[in-house]
Write an enzyme that holds these catalytic residues in place. Structure first.
Site, PDB file in Angstrom:
ATOM      1  N   HIS A 145     -38.628  36.297  42.481  1.00 17.89           N
ATOM      2  CA  HIS A 145     -37.721  35.490  41.665  1.00 17.89           C
ATOM      3  C   HIS A 145     -37.305  34.204  42.375  1.00 17.89           C
ATOM      4  O   HIS A 145     -36.461  33.460  41.880  1.00 17.89           O
ATOM      5  CB  HIS A 145     -36.486  36.348  41.327  1.00 17.89           C
ATOM      6  CG  HIS A 145     -35.673  35.854  40.190  1.00 17.89           C
ATOM      7  ND1 HIS A 145     -34.336  35.565  40.300  1.00 17.89           N
ATOM      8  CD2 HIS A 145     -35.996  35.587  38.899  1.00 17.89           C
ATOM      9  CE1 HIS A 145     -33.863  35.160  39.145  1.00 17.89           C
ATOM     10  NE2 HIS A 145     -34.838  35.160  38.269  1.00 17.89           N
ATOM     11  N   LYS A 147     -37.404  30.363  44.017  1.00 20.28           N
ATOM     12  CA  LYS A 147     -37.877  29.034  43.625  1.00 20.28           C
ATOM     13  C   LYS A 147     -37.743  28.125  44.842  1.00 20.28           C
ATOM     14  O   LYS A 147     -36.635  27.720  45.204  1.00 20.28           O
ATOM     15  CB  LYS A 147     -37.057  28.466  42.466  1.00 20.28           C
ATOM     16  CG  LYS A 147     -37.171  29.247  41.156  1.00 20.28           C
ATOM     17  CD  LYS A 147     -36.084  30.266  41.022  1.00 20.28           C
ATOM     18  CE  LYS A 147     -36.186  31.009  39.687  1.00 20.28           C
ATOM     19  NZ  LYS A 147     -35.232  32.133  39.609  1.00 20.28           N
ATOM     20  N   ASP A 152     -43.648  17.982  52.969  1.00 18.73           N
ATOM     21  CA  ASP A 152     -43.849  17.441  54.326  1.00 18.73           C
ATOM     22  C   ASP A 152     -43.030  18.174  55.385  1.00 18.73           C
ATOM     23  O   ASP A 152     -42.815  17.651  56.478  1.00 18.73           O
ATOM     24  CB  ASP A 152     -43.525  15.938  54.370  1.00 18.73           C
ATOM     25  CG  ASP A 152     -44.449  15.114  53.484  1.00 18.73           C
ATOM     26  OD1 ASP A 152     -45.579  15.573  53.220  1.00 18.73           O
ATOM     27  OD2 ASP A 152     -44.041  14.017  53.065  1.00 18.73           O
ATOM     28  N   HIS A 319     -27.259  29.737  32.853  1.00 16.30           N
ATOM     29  CA  HIS A 319     -28.177  30.454  33.737  1.00 16.30           C
ATOM     30  C   HIS A 319     -27.784  30.264  35.203  1.00 16.30           C
ATOM     31  O   HIS A 319     -28.539  30.593  36.111  1.00 16.30           O
ATOM     32  CB  HIS A 319     -29.605  29.941  33.497  1.00 16.30           C
ATOM     33  CG  HIS A 319     -30.687  30.824  34.033  1.00 16.30           C
ATOM     34  ND1 HIS A 319     -31.519  30.433  35.067  1.00 16.30           N
ATOM     35  CD2 HIS A 319     -31.095  32.063  33.678  1.00 16.30           C
ATOM     36  CE1 HIS A 319     -32.391  31.393  35.313  1.00 16.30           C
ATOM     37  NE2 HIS A 319     -32.150  32.404  34.499  1.00 16.30           N
ATOM     38  N   LYS A 321     -26.178  30.649  38.917  1.00 22.33           N
ATOM     39  CA  LYS A 321     -25.980  31.800  39.811  1.00 22.33           C
ATOM     40  C   LYS A 321     -25.136  31.309  40.988  1.00 22.33           C
ATOM     41  O   LYS A 321     -25.656  30.675  41.901  1.00 22.33           O
ATOM     42  CB  LYS A 321     -27.325  32.333  40.319  1.00 22.33           C
ATOM     43  CG  LYS A 321     -28.336  32.648  39.205  1.00 22.33           C
ATOM     44  CD  LYS A 321     -29.619  31.935  39.504  1.00 22.33           C
ATOM     45  CE  LYS A 321     -30.716  32.092  38.476  1.00 22.33           C
ATOM     46  NZ  LYS A 321     -30.580  32.985  37.381  1.00 22.33           N
ATOM     47  N   ASP A 326     -12.342  31.472  47.531  1.00 18.49           N
ATOM     48  CA  ASP A 326     -11.314  30.553  48.032  1.00 18.49           C
ATOM     49  C   ASP A 326     -11.897  29.138  48.113  1.00 18.49           C
ATOM     50  O   ASP A 326     -12.604  28.703  47.215  1.00 18.49           O
ATOM     51  CB  ASP A 326     -10.774  31.050  49.367  1.00 18.49           C
ATOM     52  CG  ASP A 326     -10.081  32.415  49.236  1.00 18.49           C
ATOM     53  OD1 ASP A 326      -9.571  32.709  48.143  1.00 18.49           O
ATOM     54  OD2 ASP A 326     -10.082  33.189  50.211  1.00 18.49           O
TER      55      ASP A 326
END
Length: 401
Positions: A145, A147, A152, A319, A321, A326
């Protein structure tokens, strides 16, 4: 008599899936590679809209000089997916080393013809987390999952966006557009950890080693933001999130498309509310998969009773996450606040300890809350019988949602 046979077959199939899943997960956990990266200092830019993200990413890819390493869970067979592959193809033709890794099921619609053209241009293409024996069901459920983009060895991207037109607000389901998510552009020490993570997943998929190549790990400049790259593979994240919830003194913000916590994390959240911590949870109003919305309701009821604030995002699909504790800790990455991310998928998060960056994230969260409706305890008391049935079904298969 035929009904008895059908019931026996279904029962045997369910039993096989349960055993296959447990044995497959146990085997993977025994053989997985655990990594603990230290504190890094990088310059990190938050990107919260898909069109802006892909404009920046494609610009950076086009300006690559030596290597491009990319891992995505989903690459769609649409105009953005095709453009993405064509940009990589052009760079490969220019002599830049291009390696593209995609999850086998998440990117199953990528045309073979496009992959062939990319390989003919000199790029290397591989698929991660292939479904295979002896644990067919488990390997069909465990997805990569992550990404990751590394250019470089100096510039990196990490976050929640995949590659497809829905991520640039062109969803075939209008109720899921615009798409709200968070991604980060990074320069500095943390990019080397992204490169290391890509190298590990690349080796798993191809048996080819990249970690010993100095070209891919150049000296890194020190940036301004203290952070830590945090990979998880079926363990660790539940314990880790629990520790940060325990540390909360004033406030916790959780943003997730799927809210399906474990009993351990529910206990931690309820205890935080008992000691006066303000808990805010942002979830989508519209679900992109069956049962995931109803799966959250049994968890929301006790939290709402103790004073939690639950917001349902109304302006498209949420979507994102993230977790903010605090003013001193923020987590953004690929892991949802659900049991699939905790116990099955390969995920990658970024733990950020920088007040100025956290203030930027909190301003984005304030926008999200403004575009949301409050969910109340009475809302969940008056749901239909059909919704209650869906809750029960979702609870029974929660780890797979």
């Amino acid at each position: 008599m035929w009904l008895v046979y059908v019931i026996l077959i279904i029962g045997a199939l369910i039993a096989w899936m349960v055993v296959d899943f447990k044995l497959g997960r146990s085997r993977f956990i025994r053989t997985r590679t655990r990594r603990n990266y230290g504190d890094r200092y990088s310059d990190i830019t938050l990107i919260s809209r898909g069109p802006e993200l892909f404009d920046k990413m494609f610009y950076d890819i086009k300006n690559a000089e030596s290597s491009i390493h990319i891992l995505f869970y989903i690459v769609q067979n649409d105009h953005l997916g095709h453009r993405f592959l064509e940009v990589l193809e052009e760079k490969a033709k220019q002599g830049v080393e291009v390696r593209l890794l995609m999850d086998q099921l998440g990117s199953s619609q990528v045309p073979k013809s496009k992959v062939k053209l990319l390989k003919q241009a000199g790029a290397e293409v591989a698929f991660a987390q292939k479904v295979k024996l002896p644990h067919l069901f488990f390997t069909s459920q465990q997805r990569n999952h992550r990404k990751i983009t590394v250019i470089d060895g100096k510039l990196g991207y990490l976050g929640g966006y995949n590659v497809g037109k829905e991520y640039i607000d062109e969803n075939d389901r209008p109720e899921l557009s615009p798409w709200r998510d968070y991604h980060m552009r990074m320069e500095g020490e943390g990019v080397l950890d992204l490169q290391a993570e890509f190298s590990i997943d690349w080796h798993r998929a191809t048996q080819k080693e990249l970690k010993n190549e100095p070209l891919y790990f150049p000296p890194a400049a020190k940036g301004e933001i203290r952070h830590q790259i945090f990979p998880t593979e079926g363990v660790n994240i539940e314990k880790f999130f629990g520790e940060f919830i325990d540390d909360a003194k004033h406030s916790i913000v959780i943003g997730t498309p799927y809210f399906i916590p474990t009993s351990h994390l529910m206990d931690k959240l309820l205890a935080a509310l008992d000691r006066g911590v303000k808990l805010e949870i942002i979830v989508p109003n519209q679900a992109d998969h069956a049962l995931v919305k109803e799966a959250a309701f049994p968890y929301f009821r006790p939290l709402l009773e103790k004073g939690a604030l639950v917001y349902q995002y109304m302006n498209g699909f949420y979507h994102g996450k993230l977790m903010i504790v605090d003013d001193h800790f923020c987590d953004i990455g690929t892991a949802n606040f659900d049991q699939r991310s905790f116990f099955i998928n390969l995920e990658l998060n970024n733990l950020i300890y920088d007040k100025n960056f956290i203030d930027i994230v909190k301003k984005e969260v304030a926008k999200d809350i403004k575009e949301s409706d409050r969910l109340t305890a009475s809302d969940l008391q008056s749901v239909s019988v059909f919704t209650r049935i869906k809750e029960k079904v979702a609870s029974a298969i929660s780890i797979l949602l």
